[in-house]
Design an enzyme around this catalytic site. Structure first.
Site, PDB file in Angstrom:
ATOM      1  CB  CYS A 153      16.318 -14.143  -3.321  1.00 49.84           C
ATOM      2  SG  CYS A 153      16.368 -15.929  -3.605  1.00 49.84           S
ATOM      3  CB  CYS A 156     -18.934   0.981   1.831  1.00 49.83           C
ATOM      4  SG  CYS A 156     -17.911   0.834   3.317  1.00 49.83           S
ATOM      5  CB  CYS A 170     -20.067  -0.813   4.954  1.00 50.81           C
ATOM      6  SG  CYS A 170     -19.833   0.937   5.268  1.00 50.81           S
TER       7      CYS A 170
END
Length: 450
Positions: free
Chosen positions: A198, A64, A61
């Site tokens: 978890c 960019c 880009c």
């Protein structure tokens, strides 16, 4: 003389290599810009109490590339005060999709509520970026003083995302019906409430569940089983540790999930599973405005073919062109683009806005309706030619133009092709070609055949 030319050749080789490297990465470890990816994004940004400005960019880009030196200057000026990061969104599409990135560069401000970043609307100079960061920092501090915003505690990450509801609670009673009998793909976590890993995974799993549900339209789902309660399921699938994640696809043996545990990693794997199992998108005929609008608005890119008149190719010729398109739709199905076709002369306003008529038929264009930009296929209408055309567009190398006046052209309602050859109608001693959609008095005209 020979050594001189060898030296020149060596110089240009090094120059070429440096140019290639500069396209591949705009930032390096020597910069104060922190390089982000799906593996470190949650740890660095989401779980951080710091204010972050994050640039989503693509190496190819031009804007960019222009921003990069200013972004680096701002990062150095704000070092130790505000974190400045950058994500190669072309490489890490899962993160870009998670934050609905539609163009490059896009800058997001991750402040008090990391689950709801704000769009940076300021200038692109280093001074403007620093000013914007300091304004955001002042706002964050004021919010914390007033009790409106805090750090990034575990509960706030989950509740702020509002995504716990998208994780399906699975049990011994509902597992077979919900998962095994489903046509959807499932990622199932087997957990234990006391397990620290978890607990760390829970906010990531919840956030990923919401993003995956939206991006796959519910075709890939995330579930969770409390293996300490539903021990029958745990035993059936040989669960030995927590958390264990398994992938379930209808009619297949479950497989172990081998990816990372950040939301970005989970989303990326889920999207791969979706595209692997999803059918190729349909190649639809443009019959009215609704077909064009729905197909193109739901897709980042819309690939449209204008095929020759049915009398020029017959049904077999047209079907061969459609087969090429269907094969390419299958090849690029992970992109989730829209695929459309129309007969030459049926949608003259569309052809005019694309400038297609002058190139002959078949012709093809790829349209981004969000930006009102399009690119034309200049090569052959074949799998090889179309693949090269779309590949170039995918990496930002294709030449684009503005669509007509910047608005979608008028689309005429037509009858669907009946799959048959065209017919020739006899009128006043002359043969006039007619197709399935023509009647006398139609506004559209076709070449006479004497």
């Amino acid at each position: 003389v020979a050594s001189f030319f060898l030296a020149v050749a060596h110089y240009f080789l090094l120059l070429g290599c440096s140019l290639v490297l500069s396209v591949q990465a705009l930032y390096s470890s020597n910069d104060d810009v922190i390089e982000l990816n799906p593996s470190n994004f949650n740890r660095e940004v989401i779980q951080s109490d710091s204010l972050w400005l994050v640039e989503f960019y693509a190496p190819w880009c031009g804007h960019c590339q222009s921003l990069a030196p200013e972004w680096k200057k701002a990062a150095t000026a704000l070092k130790g005060i505000v974190k400045i990061g950058a994500i190669d969104a072309d490489q890490h599409k899962s993160l870009a999709g998670q934050y609905s990135i539609r163009g490059f560069p896009t800058i997001k401000i991750f402040g008090g509520n990391k689950n709801k970043p704000e769009e940076y609307q300021g200038g692109r100079s280093s001074q403007a970026i620093v000013d914007g960061a300091m304004n955001a920092l002042r706002t964050l501090v004021k919010d914390r003083l007033s009790g409106k915003a805090g750090g990034s505690s575990y509960s706030k990450q989950v509740d702020g995302g509002g995504s716990k509801k998208d994780v399906v609670e699975l049990t011994d009673d509902n597992f077979d019906k919900m998962v095994l009998d489903s046509d959807d793909v499932w990622l199932v976590e087997f957990f234990a409430p006391w397990c620290g890993h978890c607990k760390n995974l829970e906010p990531e799993w919840a956030a990923a569940a919401t993003a995956v549900k939206e991006q796959t339209k519910g075709k890939v789902r995330l579930g969770a089983v409390d293996a300490t309660v539903h021990q029958g399921l745990s035993s059936r699938y040989g669960i030995r540790g927590f958390p264990t994640i398994k992938v379930f696809r209808k009619g297949e043996e479950p497989e172990d999930y081998q990816g990372g545990r950040s939301r970005g990693d989970i989303i990326e794997r889920a999207l791969d599973l979706f595209s692997d199992n999803a059918p190729a998108p349909e190649v639809l005929e443009i019959l009215n405005e609704d077909v064009l609008k729905k197909t193109c608005e739901d897709s980042q890119l819309c690939v449209i073919a204008v095929l020759p008149h049915i009398l020029d190719t017959g049904a077999s010729g047209r079907n061969s062109y459609l087969e090429v398109m269907m094969n390419m739709a299958e090849k690029y199905k992970k992109k989730m683009w829209g695929w459309l076709w129309t007969e030459a002369g049926a949608q003259m306003d569309l052809e005019a806005s694309l400038g297609i008529g002058g190139f002959g038929y078949p012709a093809m264009a790829a349209i981004n309706t969000r930006k009102m930009k399009f690119a034309l296929l200049r090569g052959s209408f074949s799998e090889t030619g179309i693949h090269e055309f779309l590949r170039e567009l995918s990496v930002g190398r294709g030449s684009t133009s503005t669509l007509g006046s910047g608005t979608m052209p008028k689309i005429h309602s037509v009858d669907a092709w009946d799959g048959k050859d065209g017919q020739v109608s006899r009128l006043y001693g002359r043969d006039f070609p007619i197709s399935h959609r023509q009647v006398l008095g139609s506004a559209s005209t076709h070449t006479q055949r004497i």
